[in-house]
Write a protein that holds these residues in place. Structure first.
Motif, PDB file in Angstrom:
ATOM      1  N   ALA A 219       8.125  -0.947  -5.481  1.00  0.00           N
ATOM      2  CA  ALA A 219       7.919  -0.846  -4.038  1.00  0.00           C
ATOM      3  C   ALA A 219       8.146  -2.179  -3.338  1.00  0.00           C
ATOM      4  O   ALA A 219       8.662  -2.226  -2.217  1.00  0.00           O
ATOM      5  N   MET A 220       7.762  -3.287  -3.993  1.00  0.00           N
ATOM      6  CA  MET A 220       7.964  -4.596  -3.381  1.00  0.00           C
ATOM      7  C   MET A 220       9.448  -4.935  -3.293  1.00  0.00           C
ATOM      8  O   MET A 220       9.876  -5.699  -2.428  1.00  0.00           O
ATOM      9  N   GLY A 221      10.235  -4.370  -4.212  1.00  0.00           N
ATOM     10  CA  GLY A 221      11.683  -4.502  -4.082  1.00  0.00           C
ATOM     11  C   GLY A 221      12.171  -3.822  -2.812  1.00  0.00           C
ATOM     12  O   GLY A 221      13.010  -4.358  -2.080  1.00  0.00           O
ATOM     13  N   ALA A 222      11.587  -2.642  -2.542  1.00  0.00           N
ATOM     14  CA  ALA A 222      11.918  -1.942  -1.301  1.00  0.00           C
ATOM     15  C   ALA A 222      11.424  -2.725  -0.091  1.00  0.00           C
ATOM     16  O   ALA A 222      12.076  -2.759   0.958  1.00  0.00           O
ATOM     17  N   ASN A 223      10.255  -3.383  -0.248  1.00  0.00           N
ATOM     18  CA  ASN A 223       9.718  -4.220   0.819  1.00  0.00           C
ATOM     19  C   ASN A 223      10.685  -5.346   1.167  1.00  0.00           C
ATOM     20  O   ASN A 223      10.999  -5.592   2.337  1.00  0.00           O
ATOM     21  N   ALA A 224      11.171  -6.037   0.120  1.00  0.00           N
ATOM     22  CA  ALA A 224      12.099  -7.151   0.346  1.00  0.00           C
ATOM     23  C   ALA A 224      13.410  -6.657   0.946  1.00  0.00           C
ATOM     24  O   ALA A 224      13.942  -7.260   1.886  1.00  0.00           O
ATOM     25  N   ALA A 225      13.920  -5.536   0.401  1.00  0.00           N
ATOM     26  CA  ALA A 225      15.184  -4.995   0.907  1.00  0.00           C
ATOM     27  C   ALA A 225      15.052  -4.586   2.371  1.00  0.00           C
ATOM     28  O   ALA A 225      15.958  -4.832   3.183  1.00  0.00           O
ATOM     29  N   THR A 226      13.924  -3.966   2.710  1.00  0.00           N
ATOM     30  CA  THR A 226      13.710  -3.525   4.092  1.00  0.00           C
ATOM     31  C   THR A 226      13.598  -4.705   5.048  1.00  0.00           C
ATOM     32  O   THR A 226      14.220  -4.724   6.110  1.00  0.00           O
ATOM     33  N   SER A 227      12.779  -5.702   4.668  1.00  0.00           N
ATOM     34  CA  SER A 227      12.588  -6.850   5.556  1.00  0.00           C
ATOM     35  C   SER A 227      13.885  -7.623   5.758  1.00  0.00           C
ATOM     36  O   SER A 227      14.190  -8.059   6.880  1.00  0.00           O
ATOM     37  N   VAL A 228      14.671  -7.772   4.671  1.00  0.00           N
ATOM     38  CA  VAL A 228      15.946  -8.481   4.787  1.00  0.00           C
ATOM     39  C   VAL A 228      16.911  -7.712   5.673  1.00  0.00           C
ATOM     40  O   VAL A 228      17.537  -8.264   6.587  1.00  0.00           O
ATOM     41  N   PRO A 303       4.607  -0.595   1.339  1.00  0.00           N
ATOM     42  CA  PRO A 303       5.376  -1.844   1.380  1.00  0.00           C
ATOM     43  C   PRO A 303       6.631  -1.777   2.227  1.00  0.00           C
ATOM     44  O   PRO A 303       7.065  -2.796   2.790  1.00  0.00           O
ATOM     45  N   VAL A 304       7.244  -0.594   2.322  1.00  0.00           N
ATOM     46  CA  VAL A 304       8.417  -0.447   3.190  1.00  0.00           C
ATOM     47  C   VAL A 304       8.015  -0.685   4.642  1.00  0.00           C
ATOM     48  O   VAL A 304       8.702  -1.387   5.392  1.00  0.00           O
ATOM     49  N   LEU A 305       6.866  -0.114   5.024  1.00  0.00           N
ATOM     50  CA  LEU A 305       6.380  -0.309   6.390  1.00  0.00           C
ATOM     51  C   LEU A 305       6.012  -1.775   6.634  1.00  0.00           C
ATOM     52  O   LEU A 305       6.266  -2.321   7.709  1.00  0.00           O
ATOM     53  N   SER A 306       5.430  -2.425   5.611  1.00  0.00           N
ATOM     54  CA  SER A 306       5.138  -3.849   5.735  1.00  0.00           C
ATOM     55  C   SER A 306       6.427  -4.659   5.837  1.00  0.00           C
ATOM     56  O   SER A 306       6.480  -5.671   6.545  1.00  0.00           O
ATOM     57  N   VAL A 308       9.151  -3.667   7.256  1.00  0.00           N
ATOM     58  CA  VAL A 308       9.594  -3.534   8.651  1.00  0.00           C
ATOM     59  C   VAL A 308       8.866  -4.558   9.516  1.00  0.00           C
ATOM     60  O   VAL A 308       9.469  -5.244  10.348  1.00  0.00           O
ATOM     61  N   ALA A 309       7.550  -4.671   9.300  1.00  0.00           N
ATOM     62  CA  ALA A 309       6.745  -5.611  10.085  1.00  0.00           C
ATOM     63  C   ALA A 309       7.209  -7.043   9.889  1.00  0.00           C
ATOM     64  O   ALA A 309       7.324  -7.823  10.845  1.00  0.00           O
ATOM     65  N   ILE A 310       7.500  -7.415   8.621  1.00  0.00           N
ATOM     66  CA  ILE A 310       7.945  -8.779   8.335  1.00  0.00           C
ATOM     67  C   ILE A 310       9.322  -9.026   8.930  1.00  0.00           C
ATOM     68  O   ILE A 310       9.575 -10.071   9.544  1.00  0.00           O
ATOM     69  N   GLY A 311      10.219  -8.064   8.763  1.00  0.00           N
ATOM     70  CA  GLY A 311      11.573  -8.223   9.281  1.00  0.00           C
ATOM     71  C   GLY A 311      11.615  -8.340  10.792  1.00  0.00           C
ATOM     72  O   GLY A 311      12.440  -9.059  11.359  1.00  0.00           O
ATOM     73  N   ALA A 312      10.699  -7.642  11.470  1.00  0.00           N
ATOM     74  CA  ALA A 312      10.669  -7.656  12.932  1.00  0.00           C
ATOM     75  C   ALA A 312       9.748  -8.731  13.498  1.00  0.00           C
ATOM     76  O   ALA A 312       9.758  -8.982  14.703  1.00  0.00           O
ATOM     77  N   GLY A 313       8.933  -9.359  12.618  1.00  0.00           N
ATOM     78  CA  GLY A 313       8.037 -10.409  13.086  1.00  0.00           C
ATOM     79  C   GLY A 313       6.727  -9.897  13.647  1.00  0.00           C
ATOM     80  O   GLY A 313       6.128 -10.506  14.530  1.00  0.00           O
ATOM     81  N   LEU A 363       0.861   2.432  10.589  1.00  0.00           N
ATOM     82  CA  LEU A 363       2.156   1.735  10.552  1.00  0.00           C
ATOM     83  C   LEU A 363       3.317   2.696  10.803  1.00  0.00           C
ATOM     84  O   LEU A 363       4.314   2.330  11.425  1.00  0.00           O
ATOM     85  N   ILE A 364       3.184   3.929  10.335  1.00  0.00           N
ATOM     86  CA  ILE A 364       4.231   4.929  10.604  1.00  0.00           C
ATOM     87  C   ILE A 364       4.318   5.203  12.106  1.00  0.00           C
ATOM     88  O   ILE A 364       5.416   5.289  12.674  1.00  0.00           O
ATOM     89  N   ILE A 365       3.158   5.322  12.745  1.00  0.00           N
ATOM     90  CA  ILE A 365       3.144   5.552  14.197  1.00  0.00           C
ATOM     91  C   ILE A 365       3.761   4.367  14.934  1.00  0.00           C
ATOM     92  O   ILE A 365       4.580   4.540  15.862  1.00  0.00           O
ATOM     93  N   LEU A 366       3.403   3.144  14.534  1.00  0.00           N
ATOM     94  CA  LEU A 366       3.961   1.941  15.162  1.00  0.00           C
ATOM     95  C   LEU A 366       5.481   1.884  14.996  1.00  0.00           C
ATOM     96  O   LEU A 366       6.213   1.579  15.937  1.00  0.00           O
ATOM     97  N   THR A 367       5.935   2.199  13.788  1.00  0.00           N
ATOM     98  CA  THR A 367       7.373   2.164  13.514  1.00  0.00           C
ATOM     99  C   THR A 367       8.108   3.225  14.313  1.00  0.00           C
ATOM    100  O   THR A 367       9.186   2.989  14.871  1.00  0.00           O
ATOM    101  N   TYR A 368       7.517   4.429  14.373  1.00  0.00           N
ATOM    102  CA  TYR A 368       8.151   5.539  15.093  1.00  0.00           C
ATOM    103  C   TYR A 368       8.291   5.229  16.583  1.00  0.00           C
ATOM    104  O   TYR A 368       9.287   5.592  17.217  1.00  0.00           O
ATOM    105  N   ARG A 369       7.303   4.533  17.150  1.00  0.00           N
ATOM    106  CA  ARG A 369       7.297   4.265  18.594  1.00  0.00           C
ATOM    107  C   ARG A 369       7.998   2.952  18.966  1.00  0.00           C
ATOM    108  O   ARG A 369       7.990   2.558  20.129  1.00  0.00           O
TER     109      ARG A 369
END
Length: 398
Positions: A219-228, A303-306, A308-313, A363-369
């Protein structure tokens, strides 16, 4: 704190401002090494601290011995995390994977040699871990210094000491977000040490969290891939591509978590034998497996949602979410179920799971909106602020 680089390096790379990436990494080194000197006190005084909070003497002494020998690894972390984020932002993931694979082979051999063959026990485990992490650092630095990163690394610069306070604030926000998640699981293991038959509870809980940790590596691999990907696309002014990347990663992470959970559930009476010879511990682990499976699915998506948070700041926002979900809901609920209602370690896990599920929903709600066009515009402003901006970042239309 190193995850601040995922935001800054990722968006700078997406905007084509490569020359600032090496400076960002060096700033992070300065901050993290100073932070490590502060955290070192926890390693030095780990046994008295654990005894102060009334942990069992045998557990406290063993943890203290291990912590003392693990001090070199603390400084390896301070160097490694910025290096990893620096390389990931440039999508040089294969280099990290190859170096890590070599380190894993060496680590496995030396762990066997020192822990089992030479019977060094916890000291052997610490020596093997220290050696493995410093091997990774040396090889990664050699890879970067060899010129493979182009304009992203132009040598050491005094700019690393400029604008440190602003960098510290973003690093601290990132640290709070990430630490609140990690400490959440560690605190629950700590509470398991206060239950009746503490050693059995800690053994079973540790085995399950170890498996959860292995699953979360995926999952942390997905986290890194998503944030990048999110930071790259926002930095380049491509909000729709960033949004699509999030959807793809959420679906992928959910499917992977589901498959892993089904395998564990199908072998719930067999896999605990790989970790313990105690039938009592095996039985408790088997009872915890359904909860473990649900946790794996949830923690594969989180971690994917996290990311997104890291990638977007959004680190500061997610830090507040984590405080509420984990420490206002999860831990109190776990303590009530585990102690007041006598559910034991199962009750503690129910509380942990409740907090994680609630965090995922928010986090899903935040991402969706999210307004992705606005996020791309903010990424452009952030690049200007941090000095890596030299041109206009175009934002694609809806």
């Amino acid at each position: 704190m190193g995850s601040a680089l995922e935001t800054l390096c990722g968006q700078a790379y997406g905007a084509g401002q490569l020359e600032m990436m090496g400076v960002y990494m060096q700033r992070s080194w300065v901050i993290l090494i100073c932070t490590s000197l502060i955290l070192l006190q926890l390693y030095i005084f780990s046994t008295p601290i654990l005894l102060l909070i009334r942990q069992q003497t045998s557990i406290a002494k063993a943890a203290g011995t291990f912590a003392h020998y693990m001090m070199p690894q603390l400084f390896a972390y301070a160097l490694n995390f910025p290096i990893a984020k620096f390389l990931q932002a440039q999508r040089k993931v294969m280099a990290i994977a190859i170096i890590s694979a070599i380190a894993l082979v060496l680590h496995t051999f030396f762990s066997w040699l020192l822990i089992i063959k030479l019977d060094w026990g916890l000291v052997g485990a610490a020596v093997a871990l220290n050696g493995s992490w410093w091997f990774i650092i040396v090889v990664q630095l050699a890879y970067i210094f060899s010129g493979t990163c182009g304009r992203a690394w132009s040598g050491f610069s005094w700019k690393a000491f400029e604008n440190l306070w602003s960098f510290v604030r973003l690093s601290v926000a990132s640290a709070v977000m990430m630490c609140l998640e990690t400490w959440y699981f560690m605190v629950l293991i700590l509470f398991a040490g206060y239950l009746k038959n503490a050693e059995i509870s800690v053994d079973a809980f540790s085995i399950c969290t170890n498996i959860l940790g292995w699953a979360m590596m995926v999952a942390m691999g997905a986290n890194a891939a998503t944030s990048v990907r999110v930071s790259n696309e926002l930095g380049a002014g491509h909000p729709r591509t960033a949004k699509f990347s999030v959807v793809v990663m959420l679906i992928t992470a959910f499917i992977i978590g589901l498959v892993l959970s089904m395998i564990l559930l199908a072998t719930r009476n067999q896999w605990p034998k790989a970790f313990t010879s105690s039938q009592t511990v095996e039985k408790l682990v088997s009872e915890l497996t359904p909860l473990l499976c649900i946790s794996i699915v949830v923690n594969n998506v989180q971690p994917v949602l996290s990311g997104v948070a890291i990638g977007a700041g959004w680190q500061a926002i997610v830090a507040y979410v984590n405080v509420g979900c984990y420490y206002v809901v999860g831990i109190p609920l776990g303590l009530i179920l585990g102690y007041a209602l006598n559910f034991g370690v199962t009750g503690i896990w129910y509380g942990m799971l409740a907090g994680t599920v609630l965090q995922g929903i928010i986090l899903i709600i935040l991402t969706y909106r999210t307004n992705w066009n606005k996020e791309a515009s903010m990424a452009g402003d952030r690049i200007k602020l941090w000095g890596g901006y030299k041109g206009k970042t175009g934002i694609e239309e809806k």
